[in-house]
Design a protein around this motif. Structure first.
Motif, short mmCIF file in Angstrom:
data_model
loop_
_atom_site.label_atom_id
_atom_site.label_comp_id
_atom_site.label_asym_id
_atom_site.label_seq_id
_atom_site.Cartn_x
_atom_site.Cartn_y
_atom_site.Cartn_z
N LEU A 27 7.54 -1.16 -10.53
CA LEU A 27 7.90 -1.63 -9.21
C LEU A 27 7.22 0.42 -8.65
N PHE A 28 7.98 1.36 -8.95
CA PHE A 28 7.88 3.08 -9.07
C PHE A 28 6.07 2.87 -9.78
N ARG A 29 5.49 2.46 -10.26
CA ARG A 29 4.02 2.41 -10.68
C ARG A 29 3.16 1.89 -9.47
N ALA A 30 3.54 0.90 -8.48
CA ALA A 30 3.19 0.46 -7.49
C ALA A 30 2.94 1.51 -6.42
N VAL A 31 4.61 2.19 -6.18
CA VAL A 31 4.80 2.76 -5.03
C VAL A 31 3.92 3.88 -4.97
N ALA A 32 4.03 4.83 -6.61
CA ALA A 32 2.70 5.94 -7.18
C ALA A 32 1.60 5.86 -6.75
N GLU A 33 1.25 4.47 -6.98
CA GLU A 33 -0.45 4.28 -6.68
C GLU A 33 -0.49 4.14 -5.32
#
Length: 709
Positions: A202-208
């Motif tokens: 989830l937060f990898r996608a947010v960071a990307e």
């Protein structure tokens, strides 16, 4: 025919009206401007509405071999006070001067300290006005003096007004583009929140998504939760390792940076105030943070961090959360980036709350499932006497003493050590003790230390992380973690390997442990109840058991007498088992002959109550008439192997208990061909631990047959 000046103004007006791209627009503007006013450098500074802050909007060089780099902080808003620009703001008109005159009162002003090296001889400052309001200054620098006339200055004033409009339009277009980009970012994050439920993805996608708008080297969502000792734990952290083209790599949330937990806690405590409000720190500001805060100094020196965005997500009674972006570029962040981050806080707060709830549900589901497994196992494998009534069966003084000691220690959290021979009911005592405590609403978690290989006991006790060893395909919660708030029963504690004894001692002393393969310190408020059929004092003397662990366990001992020392309890136990087992097996309740009862009471019962139960179960299964039959089946006591019609033994020729026990073990060994352990061994037949049987055999002088069991 229009004059050259009028032609220039028309060209600038047309460019401003038709060109939207900033770089293309100001390339046209500067090219046209140089046709009339030769210069080697052009710079545009813009101001905020209060005329207290400035920002470099544009800087171009022409024919300069060594153009100085943009000084740190110039691309961000910085104070006007203390710079030569405050002189221009105080008297906003076209001004001409030498660099030396301009910097007379500001000898250390960084943006212009290379002018002399570049050979700049002349500066022209042109105010930028829109509707009479000062919005910035245009600066032209030349290697030769241009000898501008009053008419030239008048023309520059008009040009300044046009460029002010161009700058305002460009900023407006950039703001529209930024807001559109921000809306796209919010939409992407919303879609991510709806489709991804696991923390790291989830937060990898947010960071990307965020990195498409704000370039950064590090993304860190740090959370402080009530009841946890870690200050702002790394909830989701990613890094590009100072390479903007590299994919985001998830960081280990438990890494210690070469520090212990106390050091990290102290560092975050020092930064509490800093983490409470949004902030953009770069250049000199970040260097000041590195000077004030040890943790900032570490990231400055070890990771090359030069700029940081800090945005609190929420702060409330159950904890706090903060989002941190960092960059190795001292001018990597803008004030607009901070505004974008702040605008995202509601979505990230919602994502955190949803994740906390989802993870808590998953943890509770896993805990409930494991507790259900343990409870079902407890029901299936519990010592069956007393299981129906919830009380002990019998009234012997030895049993009354046990009940009294349970009532004394139950209200406390004191560690209890239950000792007694195999089959005397140590597990029942542990359950009765647990049920009498304030912890009775939670499960009694059990582990038989003799039932598992040594290499698996640690994983069972403390759990393991995914990948901790071959076959560890997922994280496993250990018994101590599962027993938090309840009780843990460690049966056969004397079988625990020495290396694990030290780790168990730490749990008893500090109430903390780590999972196998993990670095996070976990805490367990579990009441420890241990049991053994060994004499632990002898084990300590022999060096097989740690003395410090023994004293830590033996705080409140409860000793169970063997059945041969409480023969008055045999009859009530017999009647209880007959009634319950007959019902379970679907058999009629049969009576016990007085002679058989006397024989049962005279027998030594080396397997204690468990052996009595198994003898009765076999008798109930094979009996056909009105009485229970004890002869003719494997495993019956030798004294009952004769026909049931025989009278009770007389006092003449009665064997000692030791002799009867020896005969009984020899009979079992004969039946199993001398095999002690395993599926066909005498230990299983007698229902006692193989090691206990071996100890009995040694004590009774029974030698093992070579090559078997």
């Amino acid at each position: 025919m229009p004059t050259t000046d009028e032609t220039l103004l028309l060209h600038l007006n047309e460019a401003i009206a038709t060109i939207r791209d900033k770089d293309q627009l100001f390339k046209v503007v500067t090219t046209k401007l140089r046709l009339i006013f030769p210069f080697d450098l052009i710079g545009i500074n813009i101001f905020d509405e209060t005329l207290q802050y400035k920002r470099l909007f544009l800087r171009d060089y022409y024919g300069v071999d060594e153009a100085p780099p943009v000084p740190e902080g110039m691309e961000q808003f910085s104070p006007i006070a203390g710079t030569p620009i405050e002189v221009l703001v105080a008297d906003p008109r076209v001004r001409q001067f030498t660099p030396k005159e301009y910097m007379a009162n500001y000898p250390h002003y960084a943006p212009y300290n290379k002018f002399e090296k570049l050979g700049v001889k002349h500066l022209t400052a042109v105010p930028l006005h829109i509707a009479g309001r000062l919005t910035g200054f245009l600066t032209l620098a030349s290697r030769r003096v241009p000898n501008l006339t009053a008419a030239d200055e008048k023309l520059l004033e008009k040009i300044g007004s046009l460029i002010a409009v161009a700058v305002a339009n460009t900023l407006a277009f950039e703001e529209v583009a930024r807001r559109e980009q921000e809306r796209t970012l919010q939409l992407n994050i919303t879609n991510t929140l709806l489709s991804v439920k696991q923390r790291v993805p989830l937060f990898r996608a947010v960071a990307e998504s965020l990195s498409q708008v704000i370039p950064f080297d590090y993304f860190g969502l740090r959370v402080q939760r009530a009841g946890r000792q870690e200050p702002f734990e790394g909830f989701a952290e990613f890094s590009r390792h100072n390479d903007p083209r590299a994919p985001l790599q998830a960081l280990d949330p438990h890494r210690q940076h070469g520090l212990n937990q106390l050091d990290i806690s102290a560092m975050y405590q020092q930064m509490t105030e800093l983490l409470q409000s949004p902030g953009l720190y770069s250049a000199d500001d970040f260097r000041e943070l590195a000077r004030r805060y040890p943790l900032m100094r570490r990231v400055y020196e070890e990771y090359g961090t030069r700029a940081m965005l800090i945005v609190p997500i929420w702060r409330r009674t159950d904890g706090a959360a903060v989002l941190i972006l960092s960059s190795s570029n001292s001018t990597g962040f803008r004030t607009e980036d901070l505004a974008t981050m702040v605008s995202l806080t509601p979505q990230i707060a919602l994502a955190l709350d949803n994740l906390f709830a989802f993870e808590q549900i998953e943890e509770l589901k896993a805990q409930v499932e494991q507790e259900r497994t343990y409870l079902v196992d407890e029901i299936n494998t519990s010592a069956r006497f007393g299981a129906d009534s919830g009380t002990f069966i019998g009234s012997s003084p030895a049993l009354q003493l046990v009940e009294r000691r349970i009532s004394l220690v139950a209200p406390t959290d004191t560690t209890v050590l239950i000792s007694g021979e195999t089959g005397t009911g140590k597990e029942l005592v542990a359950r009765e003790l647990h049920n009498a405590t304030p912890r009775h609403a939670r499960a009694l978690i059990k582990l038989n230390c003799a039932a598992l290989p040594a290499q698996l006991i640690e994983s069972e006790l403390f759990g393991h992380e995914k990948g901790a060893f071959t076959g560890a395909v997922e994280r496993r919660i250990g018994k101590f973690e599962l027993a938090n708030g309840g009780s843990i029963f460690l049966d056969e504690i004397g079988e625990l390997p020495l290396d694990l004894q030290a780790k168990l001692l730490r749990v008893l002393q500090e109430r903390e442990f780590e999972r196998l393969g993990g670095t996070k310190v976990l805490h367990s408020d579990a009441r420890v109840i241990a049991a053994t059929n060994r004499v632990l004092a002898d084990e300590v003397a022999a060096g097989r058991f740690r003395a410090d662990l023994y004293y830590r366990l033996n705080v409140f001992p409860i000793e169970l007498a063997p059945l041969r020392e409480r023969r008055e309890d045999i009859e009530p136990l017999l009647r209880h088992f007959v009634q319950r087992l007959s019902k379970r097996l679907g058999k009629p309740i049969r009576q016990v002959r007085p002679a058989d009862l006397a024989a049962l009471q005279a027998y030594s019962w080396p397997g204690n109550i468990r052996e009595l139960e198994h003898v009765l179960e076999q008798s109930i299964i094979v009996s056909q008439g009105p009485f229970l039959e004890f002869a003719g089946f494997a495993g019956a006591p030798l004294m009952l192997a004769a026909p049931a019609a025989l009278a009770a033994p007389t006092t003449t020729g009665i064997k000692t208990l030791k002799e009867q026990e020896r005969d009984h073990i020899l009979a079992a060994l004969t039946q199993t061909g001398g095999r002690v352990s395993g599926a066909q061994g005498a230990a299983l037949l007698l229902d006692i631990n193989p090691k206990t049987l071996e100890a009995r055999m040694k004590k009774l002088g029974i030698r093992r047959m070579v090559g078997v069991g």
